[in-house]
Design a protein around this motif. Structure first.
Motif, PDB file in Angstrom:
ATOM      1  N   ASP A  64     -33.776  22.560 -27.513  1.00  0.00           N
ATOM      2  CA  ASP A  64     -33.564  21.112 -27.550  1.00  0.00           C
ATOM      3  C   ASP A  64     -33.681  20.604 -28.985  1.00  0.00           C
ATOM      4  O   ASP A  64     -33.056  19.618 -29.356  1.00  0.00           O
ATOM      5  CB  ASP A  64     -34.617  20.434 -26.668  1.00  0.00           C
ATOM      6  N   TYR A 113     -32.562  21.913 -31.631  1.00  0.00           N
ATOM      7  CA  TYR A 113     -31.438  22.425 -32.426  1.00  0.00           C
ATOM      8  C   TYR A 113     -31.556  23.880 -32.862  1.00  0.00           C
ATOM      9  O   TYR A 113     -30.800  24.321 -33.726  1.00  0.00           O
ATOM     10  CB  TYR A 113     -31.200  21.548 -33.668  1.00  0.00           C
ATOM     11  N   VAL A 128     -29.291  14.860 -28.475  1.00  0.00           N
ATOM     12  CA  VAL A 128     -30.327  14.234 -27.646  1.00  0.00           C
ATOM     13  C   VAL A 128     -31.601  15.048 -27.780  1.00  0.00           C
ATOM     14  O   VAL A 128     -31.560  16.216 -28.136  1.00  0.00           O
ATOM     15  CB  VAL A 128     -29.921  14.197 -26.148  1.00  0.00           C
ATOM     16  N   ASN A 129     -32.714  14.427 -27.507  1.00  0.00           N
ATOM     17  CA  ASN A 129     -33.981  15.162 -27.497  1.00  0.00           C
ATOM     18  C   ASN A 129     -34.742  14.818 -26.241  1.00  0.00           C
ATOM     19  O   ASN A 129     -34.572  13.756 -25.659  1.00  0.00           O
ATOM     20  CB  ASN A 129     -34.814  14.837 -28.736  1.00  0.00           C
ATOM     21  N   ALA A 143     -39.858  14.530 -30.817  1.00  0.00           N
ATOM     22  CA  ALA A 143     -38.516  14.155 -30.379  1.00  0.00           C
ATOM     23  C   ALA A 143     -37.941  13.023 -31.230  1.00  0.00           C
ATOM     24  O   ALA A 143     -36.812  13.104 -31.693  1.00  0.00           O
ATOM     25  CB  ALA A 143     -38.543  13.764 -28.906  1.00  0.00           C
ATOM     26  N   ASN A 203     -36.266  13.197 -34.963  1.00  0.00           N
ATOM     27  CA  ASN A 203     -34.889  13.627 -35.185  1.00  0.00           C
ATOM     28  C   ASN A 203     -33.880  12.495 -35.050  1.00  0.00           C
ATOM     29  O   ASN A 203     -32.692  12.720 -35.203  1.00  0.00           O
ATOM     30  CB  ASN A 203     -34.533  14.736 -34.191  1.00  0.00           C
ATOM     31  N   PRO A 219     -32.561  10.961 -32.383  1.00  0.00           N
ATOM     32  CA  PRO A 219     -31.464  11.357 -31.499  1.00  0.00           C
ATOM     33  C   PRO A 219     -30.720  10.122 -30.998  1.00  0.00           C
ATOM     34  O   PRO A 219     -31.230   9.011 -31.080  1.00  0.00           O
ATOM     35  CB  PRO A 219     -32.184  12.045 -30.349  1.00  0.00           C
TER      36      PRO A 219
END
Ligand SMILES: Nc1ncnc2c1ncn2[C@@H]1O[C@H](COP(=O)(O)OP(=O)(O)OP(=O)(O)O)[C@@H](O)[C@H]1O
Ligand SMILES: [Mg+2]
Lengths: 272, 358
Positions: A176, A178, B81-82, B153, B156, B158
């Motif tokens: 998730d 990357y 997405v995260n 999360a 990043n 997202p």
């Protein structure tokens, strides 16, 4: 009940204790203790036959354990991708490999190798351009192969248990974030299964180093330490044999204890 | 046509595991910057939907779009997405800051190390964990781990943040605090949040859009108030908030509903439904207890639960069984609570009544 348990332990450990004790015997009689001395250790280590057998054993143990660690880990990782039915099947195969008696593995490997040699050697002779075609035969290679195959199952079982306790969550979390599957393996999976791979390696090493039965079948003319000990016992038990046995015992215990510590560590880490 | 203003779009998406259908034929769109809650009972397919967006599962049929781009076949590590996992899924062999920096380190083109650690620390500050960067994961409490997962999360940036019951493992007090934090974080970042929950209060209080699911389908999607005030069917009425349900008949021709005990009520204007058997639902707070002759139904109080700002009564209504009635304290004289065993009247506005086909 307590008496029974005590006598079981007595039967189990008293002979071992005696071996250790008599390895320090000053006299040469194996049934009469005449005083402490480390002379037999010196004698054992200056015995060239013995030292070369020891070197063979170490080389075989190291090579077969390395192969087992690499291929056992690969097998454990590969099994993660199987469906439940195939996985159960391979689980059973690995478990079977571990419970099959050494005698059976020894005979089976011997028969298989001889069959292969009788097939390959003439073929090699036919296609070999020179005068002296290589002859495949029993020896180091066959012991390494037999030990490696057996301990590969051992490593696979140990590493598989560790992988199972990792859970798919952190692998998914990594992807998730990357990371490609290869990066995930390198940064997340490998660091966490490394102790169990090492533990598997140590157990495989110990197994190979201590093994007499399988090696006896497939060694051909080569000598490993256990085979040397077996052969020299025919000429009578000397305190020198006791000294060797004590050394092997201590080395094996150390290796197995290290393996256990490594496995315990991975367990307590994942138990959070 | 996918609308560009949708961050997530499902078109006729289905997911089957062998013979189990986890999700069947879902179509929905989530606008950019929305806070959407996926709400539904256990096993209704919420996690499956989230995992199809995250890329951990591929749909068996239909298309998933993120930011207008089709995502079928795209692996998780290439999706913008995260996800915040229910069990956090933190990396135990890395420290807090390394956990948070993990995603940034994987980004290509590479980000400079100094920039990575600056952004990781910034994210930790956002979740109020500044100074915890060098801690090991197992040295953090459950609530702190939760926030590390969140920081890992959001760092990043997202397009969409997926949250699978992120608060389920926390105690009530911490959960409330985190709910508020999540909400303000979402406003601050402007990222689309998709939150899975089976706690209806959480869904109603946090989101701009609630998507109620049942048995692999979306039953209703809309703003929280609409879901609560105008449930699309009996399932939503039951699942979101409390309801009293009564068997009834819609009278042919007449604009009336007859309850099982024979009492007739005017049918609310917005209720459609053809003549025949029906189900009628009332929210507990739309009923008031009265002692005068304005009552429509009569019954006996069986239990009273004092909740501080309100009082909950259980009333055994003649011919209809147990009713739940919530009375606001302000509308009651404190000394004048109804007593268990007391005969009491129930009054309600017929327009607060929901009529569903049986
Ligand atoms: N990998 C799988 N294999 C087989 N069936 C699955 C798998 N994953 C989910 N299911 C099934 O799909 C259905 C939906 O599961 P899902 O996890 O999406 O539910 P959920 O709404 O998240 O439930 P909960 O609130 O309990 O987490 C369930 O019936 C479940 O048993
Ligand atoms: Mg779920």
């Amino acid at each position: 009940m307590r008496a029974l348990v005590s006598s079981v332990y007595l039967f189990l450990y008293a002979p071992i204790a005696l071996v250790v004790l008599f390895s320090f015997n000053a006299g040469r009689n194996a049934s009469e203790f005449t005083g402490f001395s480390a002379a037999w250790y010196g004698k054992a280590l200056s015995n060239t036959f013995l030292v070369s057998a020891l070197q063979n054993s170490l080389m075989i143990a190291f090579t077969s354990a390395t192969l087992a660690a690499v291929f056992g880990t690969m097998a454990a990782l590969g099994m993660e991708r199987l469906g439940p039915r195939m996985r159960a099947f391979f689980d059973a195969l690995f478990a079977a490999a571990i419970v099959v008696p050494g005698v059976v593995i020894g005979i089976a490997t011997l028969v298989a190798l001889v069959a292969v040699f009788s097939f390959v050697n003439p073929a090699l002779a036919m296609i070999w351009p020179g005068d002296h075609p290589p002859q495949l035969g029993l020896g180091y290679g066959s012991i390494i192969a037999a030990h490696g195959l057996f301990s590969m199952a051992l490593v696979a079982m140990i590493v598989k248990a560790r992988i199972a306790s990792l859970g798919r969550d952190i692998v998914e979390a990594s992807s998730d974030l990357y990371a490609t599957p290869l990066t995930t393996f390198r940064l997340i999976v490998l660091p966490q299964i490394l102790p169990s791979i090492l533990a598997g390696f140590l157990l495989a090493f110990t197994f190979s180093f201590d093994d007499f039965i399988i090696a006896f079948f497939v060694a051909g003319s080569k000598t490993t330490l256990p085979i040397y000990v077996f052969a020299s016992i025919r000429r009578g038990v000397t305190p020198e044999i006791n000294a060797i046995a004590t050394l092997v015992l201590v080395a094996s215990l150390l290796l197995i204890l290290t393996a256990r510590v490594l496995m315990r560590e991975t367990k307590s880490k994942s138990g959070e | 046509m996918t609308s560009d203003s949708n961050d997530i779009e499902f078109r006729s998406v289905a997911k089957r595991y062998g013979s189990v259908t986890a999700v069947s034929d879902i179509s929905l769109g989530v606008p950019k910057g929305a806070f959407v809650a996926l709400l539904g009972p256990s096993g209704c397919g919420k996690t499956t939907c989230l995992r199809m967006i995250g890329g951990f599962e591929q749909p068996s049929a239909g298309m998933v779009y993120i930011g207008g781009q089709p995502m079928n076949g795209v692996p998780a590590y290439r999706r913008p997405v995260n996800m915040v996992f229910q069990q956090y899924a933190l990396f135990p062999h890395l420290d807090v800051e390394q956990n948070v920096a993990y995603g940034l380190k994987q980004m290509r083109p590479r980000i400079a190390a100094a920039e990575i650690s600056r952004r990781a620390r910034e994210a930790l500050e956002m979740v109020r964990l500044a100074g915890f960067g060098k801690r090991r994961i197992h040295e953090m409490s459950g609530g702190q781990q939760q926030r590390v997962a969140l920081a890992r999360a959001i760092v990043n940036k997202p397009k969409v943040l997926l949250l699978d019951e992120p608060l389920a493992a926390l105690d009530k007090k911490l959960r409330t605090a985190m709910q508020i934090e999540l909400q303000s974080l979402q406003r601050e970042l402007g990222i689309t949040f998709m939150l899975v929950t089976h706690d209806q209060e959480e869904a109603l209080s946090m989101s701009d859009l609630v998507c109620v699911m049942n048995a692999g389908r979306v039953v209703q999607i809309g703003p929280p108030q609409e879901i609560y005030d105008r449930p699309a069917n009996l399932f939503v009425a039951d699942f979101v908030g409390k309801t009293n349900r009564i068997a009834a008949t819609i009278e042919p021709g007449a604009n009336a509903v007859r309850l099982a005990n024979g009492v007739g009520l005017a049918k609310p204007a917005r209720a459609n439904g053809t003549a025949g058997a029906a189900m009628v639902a009332f929210r507990p707070e739309s009923i008031s207890l009265v002692r005068d002759d304005t009552a429509t139904l009569h019954g006996t109080v069986t239990h009273r639960i004092f909740l501080g700002s309100s009082v909950e009564y259980s009333v055994e209504v003649d011919g209809l069984g147990d009713f739940l009635v919530t009375a606001d304290r302000r509308s009651l004289d404190e000394s004048d609570l109804a007593e268990p065993g007391e005969r009491i009247g129930l009054r309600f506005d017929p327009n607060a009544m929901h009529v569903f086909p049986a």
